[in-house]
Design a protein around this motif. Structure first.
Motif, short mmCIF file in Angstrom:
data_model
loop_
_atom_site.label_atom_id
_atom_site.label_comp_id
_atom_site.label_asym_id
_atom_site.label_seq_id
_atom_site.Cartn_x
_atom_site.Cartn_y
_atom_site.Cartn_z
N THR A 147 -118.79 -54.72 -10.49
CA THR A 147 -119.27 -54.71 -11.88
C THR A 147 -120.78 -54.91 -11.95
O THR A 147 -121.45 -54.30 -12.80
CB THR A 147 -118.56 -55.79 -12.70
OG1 THR A 147 -118.63 -57.05 -12.01
CG2 THR A 147 -117.10 -55.45 -12.92
N ALA A 150 -122.34 -51.68 -10.97
CA ALA A 150 -122.17 -50.71 -12.07
C ALA A 150 -123.24 -50.93 -13.14
O ALA A 150 -123.81 -49.97 -13.67
CB ALA A 150 -120.77 -50.85 -12.67
N TYR A 159 -124.63 -42.82 -14.19
CA TYR A 159 -123.46 -43.22 -14.96
C TYR A 159 -122.15 -42.92 -14.24
O TYR A 159 -121.19 -43.70 -14.35
CB TYR A 159 -123.49 -42.52 -16.33
CG TYR A 159 -124.77 -42.80 -17.08
CD1 TYR A 159 -125.10 -44.08 -17.47
CD2 TYR A 159 -125.68 -41.77 -17.37
CE1 TYR A 159 -126.29 -44.36 -18.15
CE2 TYR A 159 -126.86 -42.03 -18.05
CZ TYR A 159 -127.16 -43.33 -18.43
OH TYR A 159 -128.34 -43.59 -19.08
N ILE A 163 -119.20 -45.63 -13.33
CA ILE A 163 -117.78 -45.49 -13.69
C ILE A 163 -116.90 -45.68 -12.45
O ILE A 163 -115.87 -46.36 -12.50
CB ILE A 163 -117.52 -44.12 -14.34
CG1 ILE A 163 -118.21 -44.06 -15.71
CG2 ILE A 163 -116.04 -43.84 -14.47
CD1 ILE A 163 -118.24 -42.68 -16.33
N CYS A 166 -116.63 -49.32 -11.65
CA CYS A 166 -115.76 -50.00 -12.61
C CYS A 166 -114.29 -49.75 -12.29
O CYS A 166 -113.45 -50.65 -12.44
CB CYS A 166 -116.08 -49.53 -14.04
SG CYS A 166 -117.70 -50.09 -14.64
N GLU A 167 -113.98 -48.53 -11.87
CA GLU A 167 -112.60 -48.23 -11.49
C GLU A 167 -112.16 -49.06 -10.30
O GLU A 167 -111.03 -49.56 -10.23
CB GLU A 167 -112.45 -46.73 -11.19
CG GLU A 167 -112.56 -45.86 -12.45
CD GLU A 167 -112.64 -44.38 -12.13
OE1 GLU A 167 -112.90 -44.04 -10.95
OE2 GLU A 167 -112.44 -43.56 -13.06
N TYR A 180 -114.42 -52.75 -18.06
CA TYR A 180 -114.20 -51.90 -19.24
C TYR A 180 -115.47 -51.80 -20.09
O TYR A 180 -115.78 -50.74 -20.64
CB TYR A 180 -113.05 -52.44 -20.08
CG TYR A 180 -111.68 -52.15 -19.49
CD1 TYR A 180 -111.22 -50.84 -19.39
CD2 TYR A 180 -110.87 -53.18 -19.03
CE1 TYR A 180 -109.98 -50.56 -18.85
CE2 TYR A 180 -109.62 -52.91 -18.48
CZ TYR A 180 -109.18 -51.60 -18.40
OH TYR A 180 -107.94 -51.32 -17.85
N MET A 183 -117.97 -49.55 -18.20
CA MET A 183 -117.45 -48.19 -18.18
C MET A 183 -117.59 -47.55 -19.56
O MET A 183 -117.91 -46.36 -19.68
CB MET A 183 -115.98 -48.21 -17.74
CG MET A 183 -115.43 -46.84 -17.39
SD MET A 183 -114.09 -46.87 -16.17
CE MET A 183 -112.98 -48.05 -16.86
N TYR A 187 -119.67 -44.11 -20.17
CA TYR A 187 -119.08 -42.94 -20.83
C TYR A 187 -119.87 -42.57 -22.09
O TYR A 187 -120.02 -41.39 -22.41
CB TYR A 187 -117.62 -43.22 -21.19
CG TYR A 187 -116.64 -42.95 -20.06
CD1 TYR A 187 -116.59 -41.69 -19.45
CD2 TYR A 187 -115.77 -43.93 -19.61
CE1 TYR A 187 -115.69 -41.44 -18.42
CE2 TYR A 187 -114.87 -43.69 -18.59
CZ TYR A 187 -114.84 -42.44 -17.99
OH TYR A 187 -113.96 -42.18 -16.97
N SER A 196 -115.14 -43.60 -24.02
CA SER A 196 -115.89 -44.82 -24.32
C SER A 196 -115.11 -45.71 -25.29
O SER A 196 -114.99 -46.92 -25.09
CB SER A 196 -117.25 -44.46 -24.92
OG SER A 196 -118.01 -45.62 -25.20
N CYS A 199 -112.18 -47.44 -23.56
CA CYS A 199 -112.58 -48.59 -22.74
C CYS A 199 -112.80 -49.83 -23.61
O CYS A 199 -112.35 -50.93 -23.28
CB CYS A 199 -113.85 -48.26 -21.96
SG CYS A 199 -113.62 -47.03 -20.67
#
Length: 706
Positions: A147, A150, A159, A163, A166-167, A180, A183, A187, A196, A199
């Motif tokens: 995180t 990210a 970006y 993402i 974050c996954e 979330y 992310m 998005y 977006s 999330c």
């Protein structure tokens, strides 16, 4: 994809090994033997078919077999318990080794994470990403590293990478809110608005108390999507060569020309205001840097200075303000661009103090537009000098002309509902608001009575902020103005002003203050006079002020008691509304606690204290019942009162409240004290107390009584 396959394979192996361990722990010898064989086969298959990526094989299982053949009786095939014991020891040793190695990796990863955080704080996002990546090389399942990286990727505009991280964070913790959140931001930057929103909405599903925060993010998504749609439509109209779409850029190009005459710019601004008739025109103004063109023009900038004396400045200034209002009306993005431009935001505040009526009127109209919606208010609060803004608004209100005071009041009233606005106003409230407000109250007349009720209510909204309320409670100018206004209202009929002012005084007087104590006698004297009026709302609020001011001044208590306040309030207790009764019984309790005369007046006012007993028996309001019990306890100090209550339900009523489950312990304490005093003063009440098993209840209340 390789990392995902590795993780899935690892989880599958964990499940299979867990099943093997269960079989090895069974009490069935045959089942144990088969489990050992199965384990050996499983390990050999792993080594051949799915070799680990590690270069060194550190597995301890079955690697230390004795070189000499074991006796037949001790061979693993004939003695499964020996094989099982070795297997379990090796498993435990291997698990301990892995735990030690993991702890070492965790320590390294934490150090690298901290270094990444330091780099991020210094806005060195590339270095932060490197440290986070090094940390993940040590420990691939450390969620904060994903995180954090990210977040750094988002700052770098990467970006898709954000993402992906974050996954991975969600694979480590499926309820990770930060994953979330980041992310959703990524998005949004990619203009994938639906993803977006999904999330952000997931955050509320996981943690509903985050709804307010998520609502703000969803509003941002809606705003960005709307802006994107507006700009796309505007470009399409321009590309098609529509006349309306081409006019705006052409006029902006002409206005960007330097060193033209004031009449040239004034005419161009007027034409531009007329050309912008819809959202497409507003968007094209923004896309063609309209705010920057106007703010960067030296001639136009000089006209926006509030002290400019040139004859042409008023017309040009009015034209600029009118254009800003046209391009911002209903367009959030334009409002943002205008308010975040330092030159324009400064001018808006300064021009409120202009000596030209038309300039002030346009400036007020623009500010009114911003004050109407939460987003506009937020932009203004974040970018304007709030103290100076309010000071200039109060100046417009205090000098009513050309209906400016109404618009200024509307703006102030709208902003008063914004908590952030109140926070920024705290340090300058006395100078910017309290002093001019007090001056307007003192100058009450026919010329300002029409807007004073709204102004007082608006000040009351601002006083919801605890710091502002405290400052006003300690402001001498305010309380002096309240006294002057109350005196004038007693001579002339200004009930529409008196009603909101009493409400404000009530809220302020809940805070003990030396200033209130100083004026308490006069304040309570005016309030006592108001109790004889016919306006129920004013009577109720006057009693409310009494019940908050009297506890701060013994002299004020003596003054109102001598003025007959107990008899007046006792009369009101019989048929008034719930709020009036609550304030009245609190006021009587304050008076009877401090004054023997008040106690005697209350005993004389009703037969056998029937009104107090009625409140104890019927009221569901704990404030009312608690203060009724308190008043009853005070009245028992009057000789003969306890004997007069023989034959009434007083014991049962007090016992019910003393033994009740009131949320306020004051109710139980007051009832228990009154009951104890009743039986002590008149022992014959003990008979009814014993019949109701009240002695046990009183004993349980001893702690409260003490």
């Amino acid at each position: 994809m390789d990392r995902l396959e590795d993780l899935e394979s690892f989880l599958k192996n964990v499940d299979e090994i867990s099943e093997l361990v269960k079989e090895l722990n069974t009490s069935d010898a045959e089942a144990q033997r088969k489990a050992v064989e199965k384990a050996d086969h499983y390990i050999s298959v792993l080594e051949v078919d799915e070799p680990c990526r590690t270069k060194i094989n550190k597995t301890m299982i079955n690697t230390n077999l004795p070189s000499l053949p074991a006796p037949a009786s001790m061979s693993p095939q004939n003695n499964p318990s020996v094989s099982l014991e070795n297997f379990m020891k090796n498993m435990e040793r291997d698990a301990e080794d892995r735990r030690i190695r993991r702890r070492a990796k965790e320590e390294k990863a934490v150090v690298l994470k901290d270094k990444g955080n330091e780099a991020y704080a210094k806005e060195d996002y590339e270095t932060a990403v490197k440290y986070y990546s090094d940390g993940l090389a040590e420990l691939r399942d450390m969620q904060p590293l994903y995180t954090n990286r990210a977040q750094a990727y988002i700052k770098l505009g990467k970006y898709k990478e954000a993402i992906s991280d974050c996954e991975w964070a969600l694979k480590c913790d499926e309820r990770c809110l930060k994953a979330y959140l980041h992310m959703g931001k990524a998005y949004l930057a990619l203009r994938n608005y639906n993803e977006s929103r999904s999330c952000y909405e997931k955050i509320v599903e996981i943690e509903p108390r985050r709804e307010k925060m998520v609502k703000e993010y969803l509003t941002q998504v809606d705003s960005e999507e709307e802006r994107d749609s507006q700009e796309r439509s505007a470009r399409e109209a321009f590309d098609k060569g529509e006349e309306k779409a081409t006019t705006v850029p052409q006029l902006l190009e002409k206005l960007s020309r330097p060193k033209q005459t004031p009449l040239y710019y004034c005419g161009g601004l007027e034409l531009l205001s007329q050309a912008i008739t819809d959202c497409t025109g507003q968007t094209l103004f923004r896309l063609n840097n309209g705010i920057s063109i106007i703010s960067g023009n030296d001639m136009l900038k000089s006209c926006l200075l509030p002290r400019s004396r040139e004859s042409y400045t008023q017309e040009v200034c009015v034209s600029v303000l009118k254009l800003w209002r046209v391009v911002c009306n209903g367009n959030d993005e334009n409002q943002k661009m205008l308010m975040t431009c330092p030159a324009s935001s400064q001018s808006i505040v300064d021009l409120l103090a202009s000596e030209h009526t038309a300039v002030r009127a346009e400036c007020l109209a623009l500010l009114c537009l911003y004050s109407q919606m939460p987003r506009g208010r937020g932009l203004a609060v974040d970018n304007l000098n709030v103290g100076m803004l309010v000071k200039n608004l109060m100046a417009c209100i205090s000098n009513p002309k050309h209906q400016e005071e109404n618009t200024a009041l509307t703006i102030l009233e709208n902003f008063a509902s914004d908590s952030k606005f109140c926070v920024q106003l705290r340090d300058v409230f006395t100078e910017s608001v309290s002093v001019p407000f007090a001056a307007m109250l003192k100058s009450l007349s026919g010329s300002n009575q029409h807007f004073l009720p709204i102004l007082i209510s608006t000040i009351g909204c601002l006083a919801r902020d605890e710091v502002i309320r405290y400052n006003m409670a300690h402001c001498p100018e305010c309380w002096e103005a309240f006294l002057v206004t109350m005196k004038r209202c007693s001579v002339a009929e200004y009930n529409e002003i008196l009603y909101p002012m009493l409400g404000l005084m009530f809220n302020l007087s809940t805070i003990p203050s030396p200033v209130i104590q100083e004026h308490a006698v006069s304040l309570c004297g005016f309030c006592l006079d108001l109790l004889s009026g016919n306006d129920g709302g004013i009577v109720t609020r006057a009693i409310g002020v009494l019940c908050t001011v009297l506890p701060q001044s013994l002299a004020a208590v003596q003054h109102v008691v001598q003025g007959g306040v107990v008899r007046t309030l006792h009369r009101l207790l019989k048929g008034a509304g719930q709020t009036t009764v609550k304030y009245a019984i609190k006021t009587i309790a304050v008076c009877t606690a401090a004054s023997q005369l008040a106690r005697e007046e209350l005993v004389k006012s009703g037969k056998r204290l029937s009104v107090l007993l009625g409140l104890l028996g019927s009221s569901c309001d704990e404030v009312v019942s608690g203060n009724a019990a308190l008043c009853l306890g005070h009245c028992l100090q009057v000789e003969g009162t306890a004997g007069d209550l023989l034959g009434t339900d007083v014991v049962r009523l007090l016992l019910r409240h003393a033994a009740g489950d009131a949320r306020r312990t004051d109710v139980q304490r007051n009832a228990a004290v009154a009951l104890g005093r009743l039986c002590q003063t008149e022992p014959r009440h003990m008979n009814q107390l014993r019949e109701l098993h009240g002695l046990e209840i009183l004993h349980s209340c001893m702690k409260l009584i003490t």
